[in-house]
Scaffold this active site. Structure first.
Site, PDB file in Angstrom:
ATOM      1  CE1 TYR A 142      -3.162  -2.854   0.048  1.00 38.33           C
ATOM      2  CE2 TYR A 142      -4.065  -1.988   2.078  1.00 38.33           C
ATOM      3  CZ  TYR A 142      -4.108  -2.891   1.034  1.00 38.33           C
ATOM      4  OH  TYR A 142      -5.129  -3.813   0.985  1.00 38.33           O
ATOM      5  CE  LYS A 187       1.446 -18.471  -0.743  1.00 44.68           C
ATOM      6  NZ  LYS A 187       0.743 -19.738  -0.451  1.00 44.68           N
ATOM      7  CG  ASP A 219      -2.165 -20.404   1.119  1.00 53.10           C
ATOM      8  OD1 ASP A 219      -1.441 -20.232   2.121  1.00 53.10           O
ATOM      9  OD2 ASP A 219      -1.801 -21.061   0.123  1.00 53.10           O
ATOM     10  CG  ASP A 247     -12.622  -6.376   5.188  1.00 52.51           C
ATOM     11  OD1 ASP A 247     -12.547  -5.758   6.271  1.00 52.51           O
ATOM     12  OD2 ASP A 247     -12.710  -5.809   4.096  1.00 52.51           O
TER      13      ASP A 247
END
Length: 353
Positions: A142, A187, A219, A247
């Site tokens: 970001y 990851k 994941d 979320d």
């Protein structure tokens, strides 16, 4: 205690839920003998329309001068539907985090027994789920170097050791105060940035021998949150993964309108609901104010005013048990309550407690 609060209502339903949060804060301060003052400031689409900047310098100064920021939401369809827009409301949110040094986002995920039926997960999976997602907030893709033309685009996911160490310290501190279980999400089998995260976490883990530290690919973590949400106590991860996982976690409770958050770091902390601006509901008096009100509880608890925060949580639970709820979580056939009515019910409960 004297509290100076910067209030940033923002866009969409923001002003409506902000009003209820302020009303609850006033009721609590009156009951416990605190003095609170407010200064309102622009942010998001409203700020773009008025001054051309989603996080104006004047708003930044107001935030820096405050003890805490009570923030609501930003976002507007006219920007969402215009991919060529150079300035967007969400850029104001990123600017606020960066300029205030808010590197740690704390999002509790807690189920309410009377709302288990609203969760998309089965009762036996979700009942009793209670964990905290801690998301690094000022690094990663970001904020990394970006490029885009008609043929190519990239976002750089960059992290430094100090950035990782400071967010891990926050996570370990929360784990020490809770059930002493920390899950580091990355990851590392694919991404170099994640391998640094895991390396630093493994180096720091021996400093907290009381905490059980485990490591999980993102994941797998996303899947485990659905299969067994009660596994988690404290989860810590980088910015992009954290945005997605928090979320997902919010849906476990059955409504995004129930979950607050805090963003802390170098300067003034910010307390806000995790939901967006929901512009379609603007002015209809149907938005759930509970996440905003619970953000006020987190604000009091941040300043070690635990009794004040506990009373707000008690009032929220009482409102749910009494079926004083906005439409999206109301039981079938239940009385209709709007944003204002729910807020007023909680204010009255606090005054009479």
């Amino acid at each position: 205690m004297d509290l100076k609060i910067a209030v940033l209502p923002g866009d969409g339903i923001g002003p409506e839920i902000s009003e209820q949060g302020v009303a609850v804060m006033n009721a609590v301060c009156e009951k416990f003998g605190h003095h609170v003052s407010y200064q309102y400031a622009l942010c998001g689409a409203e700020a773009i329309d008025k001054v051309g900047d989603p996080f104006p310098e004047e708003t930044f100064k107001v935030c820096m001068d405050a003890d805490a920021v009570l923030f609501s939401a930003v976002g507007d369809p006219k920007f969402d539907n215009d991919p060529t827009a150079k300035v967007r409301p969400e850029q104001g949110l990123l600017a606020m985090r960066k300029k205030l040094g808010l590197f740690a986002n704390i999002r509790p995920v807690e189920t309410f027994d009377c709302l288990i039926h609203k969760s998309p997960l089965k009762d036996e999976l979700v009942r009793g789920a209670d964990f905290i997602c801690i998301r690094e907030l000022t690094g990663g893709m970001y904020f990394g170097e970006k490029y885009q033309d008609d043929e190519k685009a990239y976002d750089t996911n960059a992290y430094t050791r100090p950035e990782i160490e400071r967010i891990l310290r926050v996570a370990y501190e929360y784990a020490m105060r809770r059930r002493k279980h920390l899950t580091v999400v990355d990851k590392a089998n694919v991404l170099a940035s994640s391998r640094l995260w895991r390396q630093v976490a493994k180096e720091m883990a021996p400093q907290y021998p009381e905490v059980e530290t485990d490591y999980m690919f993102v994941d797998n973590a996303a899947m485990r949150m659905i299969q067994d949400p009660r596994f988690f106590d404290v989860m810590v991860t980088e910015n992009t993964f954290g945005d997605i996982l928090t979320d997902e976690g919010s849906c476990i409770t059955g409504s995004m309108g129930l979950l607050p958050s805090a963003s802390t770091g170098e300067h003034t902390p910010v307390f806000e609901p995790i939901h967006g601006s929901w512009p379609q509901a603007k002015g209809q008096n149907i938005a759930n104010p509970l996440a905003q009100i619970l953000s006020v509880a987190m604000l009091f608890e941040y300043f070690d005013l635990k009794e004040e925060g506990a009373l707000i949580r008690k009032a929220v639970n009482a409102s749910l048990d009494a079926n004083v709820r906005t439409p999206e979580i109301q039981v079938e056939g239940g009385e209709r309550y709007g944003t204002t009515e729910v807020g007023q019910w909680i204010v009255d409960y606090i005054k009479n407690a």
